[in-house]
Write a protein that holds these residues in place. Structure first.
Motif, short mmCIF file in Angstrom:
data_model
loop_
_atom_site.label_atom_id
_atom_site.label_comp_id
_atom_site.label_asym_id
_atom_site.label_seq_id
_atom_site.Cartn_x
_atom_site.Cartn_y
_atom_site.Cartn_z
N LEU A 53 2.19 -23.98 18.29
CA LEU A 53 3.28 -23.01 18.35
C LEU A 53 3.13 -22.05 19.53
O LEU A 53 3.59 -20.91 19.48
CB LEU A 53 3.40 -22.23 17.04
CG LEU A 53 3.62 -23.09 15.79
CD1 LEU A 53 3.75 -22.20 14.55
CD2 LEU A 53 4.84 -23.97 15.92
N ASN A 56 7.72 -24.34 22.45
CA ASN A 56 8.70 -25.06 21.65
C ASN A 56 9.06 -26.38 22.33
O ASN A 56 9.07 -26.47 23.56
CB ASN A 56 9.98 -24.25 21.49
CG ASN A 56 9.88 -23.21 20.39
OD1 ASN A 56 9.06 -23.32 19.49
ND2 ASN A 56 10.70 -22.17 20.48
N VAL A 69 9.09 -25.91 12.00
CA VAL A 69 8.63 -24.83 12.87
C VAL A 69 9.00 -25.03 14.33
O VAL A 69 8.69 -24.20 15.18
CB VAL A 69 7.10 -24.64 12.75
CG1 VAL A 69 6.71 -24.19 11.35
CG2 VAL A 69 6.34 -25.91 13.13
N ASN A 71 11.63 -24.81 16.13
CA ASN A 71 12.52 -23.88 16.83
C ASN A 71 12.50 -22.47 16.24
O ASN A 71 13.51 -21.76 16.28
CB ASN A 71 13.95 -24.44 16.85
CG ASN A 71 14.03 -25.72 17.67
OD1 ASN A 71 13.73 -25.73 18.86
ND2 ASN A 71 14.43 -26.81 17.02
N LEU A 72 11.35 -22.10 15.68
CA LEU A 72 11.22 -20.72 15.22
C LEU A 72 11.37 -19.75 16.38
O LEU A 72 10.99 -20.06 17.52
CB LEU A 72 9.85 -20.52 14.56
CG LEU A 72 9.58 -21.20 13.23
CD1 LEU A 72 8.14 -20.93 12.80
CD2 LEU A 72 10.54 -20.73 12.16
N GLU A 74 10.37 -16.41 18.58
CA GLU A 74 9.03 -16.07 19.05
C GLU A 74 8.24 -15.26 18.03
O GLU A 74 7.06 -15.55 17.78
CB GLU A 74 9.12 -15.30 20.37
CG GLU A 74 7.76 -15.02 20.98
CD GLU A 74 7.85 -14.41 22.36
OE1 GLU A 74 6.80 -14.01 22.89
OE2 GLU A 74 8.97 -14.31 22.90
N GLU A 76 8.64 -15.05 14.74
CA GLU A 76 8.35 -15.90 13.58
C GLU A 76 7.24 -16.89 13.91
O GLU A 76 6.36 -17.15 13.07
CB GLU A 76 9.61 -16.65 13.17
CG GLU A 76 10.74 -15.77 12.67
CD GLU A 76 12.02 -16.55 12.47
OE1 GLU A 76 12.27 -17.50 13.25
OE2 GLU A 76 12.77 -16.23 11.54
N ARG A 77 7.28 -17.43 15.13
CA ARG A 77 6.28 -18.40 15.56
C ARG A 77 4.90 -17.75 15.61
O ARG A 77 3.91 -18.33 15.18
CB ARG A 77 6.67 -18.95 16.92
CG ARG A 77 6.00 -20.25 17.30
CD ARG A 77 6.67 -20.93 18.45
NE ARG A 77 6.54 -20.20 19.69
CZ ARG A 77 7.55 -19.81 20.44
NH1 ARG A 77 8.79 -20.06 20.06
NH2 ARG A 77 7.34 -19.16 21.57
N THR A 78 4.85 -16.54 16.13
CA THR A 78 3.57 -15.82 16.24
C THR A 78 2.98 -15.54 14.87
O THR A 78 1.78 -15.76 14.63
CB THR A 78 3.78 -14.49 16.99
OG1 THR A 78 4.26 -14.77 18.31
CG2 THR A 78 2.48 -13.72 17.10
N ARG A 81 1.77 -18.83 13.33
CA ARG A 81 0.57 -19.32 14.03
C ARG A 81 -0.67 -18.55 13.58
O ARG A 81 -1.70 -19.15 13.29
CB ARG A 81 0.77 -19.17 15.54
CG ARG A 81 -0.41 -19.66 16.37
CD ARG A 81 -0.09 -19.62 17.85
NE ARG A 81 0.14 -18.29 18.35
CZ ARG A 81 1.29 -17.86 18.87
NH1 ARG A 81 2.34 -18.65 18.95
NH2 ARG A 81 1.41 -16.62 19.32
#
Length: 222
Positions: A53, A56, A69, A71-72, A74, A76-78, A81
């Motif tokens: 992550l 993308n 996950v 296209n979460l 930024e 949400e991705r952090t 992760r």
């Protein structure tokens, strides 16, 4: 645990379009140890960055423990992760201005754990990695093998579900490299899922499965 469907990554500039990954389909079960091999520029690190992550895909899906996950956003991705994934890099990626203890503690600070919790968890993992006697030292005071032990301690201190290792022995001599691979193997035997990029046939021999990439495609699995 990990399932990708036609995962594709295209890098574009004004004049050039480069396909780093093309329709990659992966199915990695919880507790597996998977090695990813292939020549330089074949897409190994790009794949690891997407699985971690840090980036993308351009298209395709990536499901991690039932959550899509790919296209979460930024933030949400952090968050996802930090709660699920640990990283080990060839270059160690330790912060020179922080002590060993402080480097390993960082993921726990991001998770907003109390100072007493952090102290207990850091001391425990440093003991496990046989580097506790260096807790107050700085990275530049350590050998390469010791730095990678610290990096692994930082990767596992928060008990992530997945460890991604990018050439974890690439900067180490044979002896220290073998010690690091044995540490990763031990973690896997305890249930941690590991995906490792490597050029080393020796290191790949510790994995349950080897995936070979070429020009952004999976060309073989064994």
């Amino acid at each position: 645990m990990i399932k990708t469907n036609e995962l594709t990554k295209i890098f574009r500039t004004e004049e050039v379009e480069t396909t780093a990954l093309s329709k990659v389909n992966l199915d990695i079960k919880e507790g597996e140890y998977v090695a990813v091999m292939g020549p330089s520029g074949c897409g190994k690190s790009t794949l690891l960055n997407i699985l971690g992550l840090l980036d993308n895909p351009s298209s395709g899906s990536y499901v991690f423990n039932g959550t899509e996950v790919a296209n979460l956003k930024e933030r949400e991705r952090t968050i996802f992760r930090k709660g699920n994934i640990g990283f080990v890099f060839q270059s160690f990626n330790l912060i020179d201005e922080l002590t060993v203890h402080e480097n390993v503690e960082l993921p726990l600070i991001y998770l907003k754990l109390s100072s007493s919790q952090r102290k207990k968890m850091v001391e425990s993992v440093l003991e496990r990695m046989k580097i506790a006697h260096r807790a107050k030292h700085f990275p530049q005071q350590l050998s390469g093998g010791q730095q990678q032990r610290v990096a692994i301690a930082r990767a596992v201190v928060a008990n992530p579900k997945l460890i991604l290792a990018d050439e974890p022995t690439g900067n180490l001599d044979s002896k220290n490299g073998l010690e690091v691979i044995n540490l990763l193997s031990d973690l896997n035997k305890e249930g941690t899922t590991i995906v490792m990029v490597t050029h080393s046939e020796r290191d790949a021999g510790y994995a349950h499965r080897v995936i070979n990439l070429f020009d952004g495609h999976i060309v073989a699995e064994k």
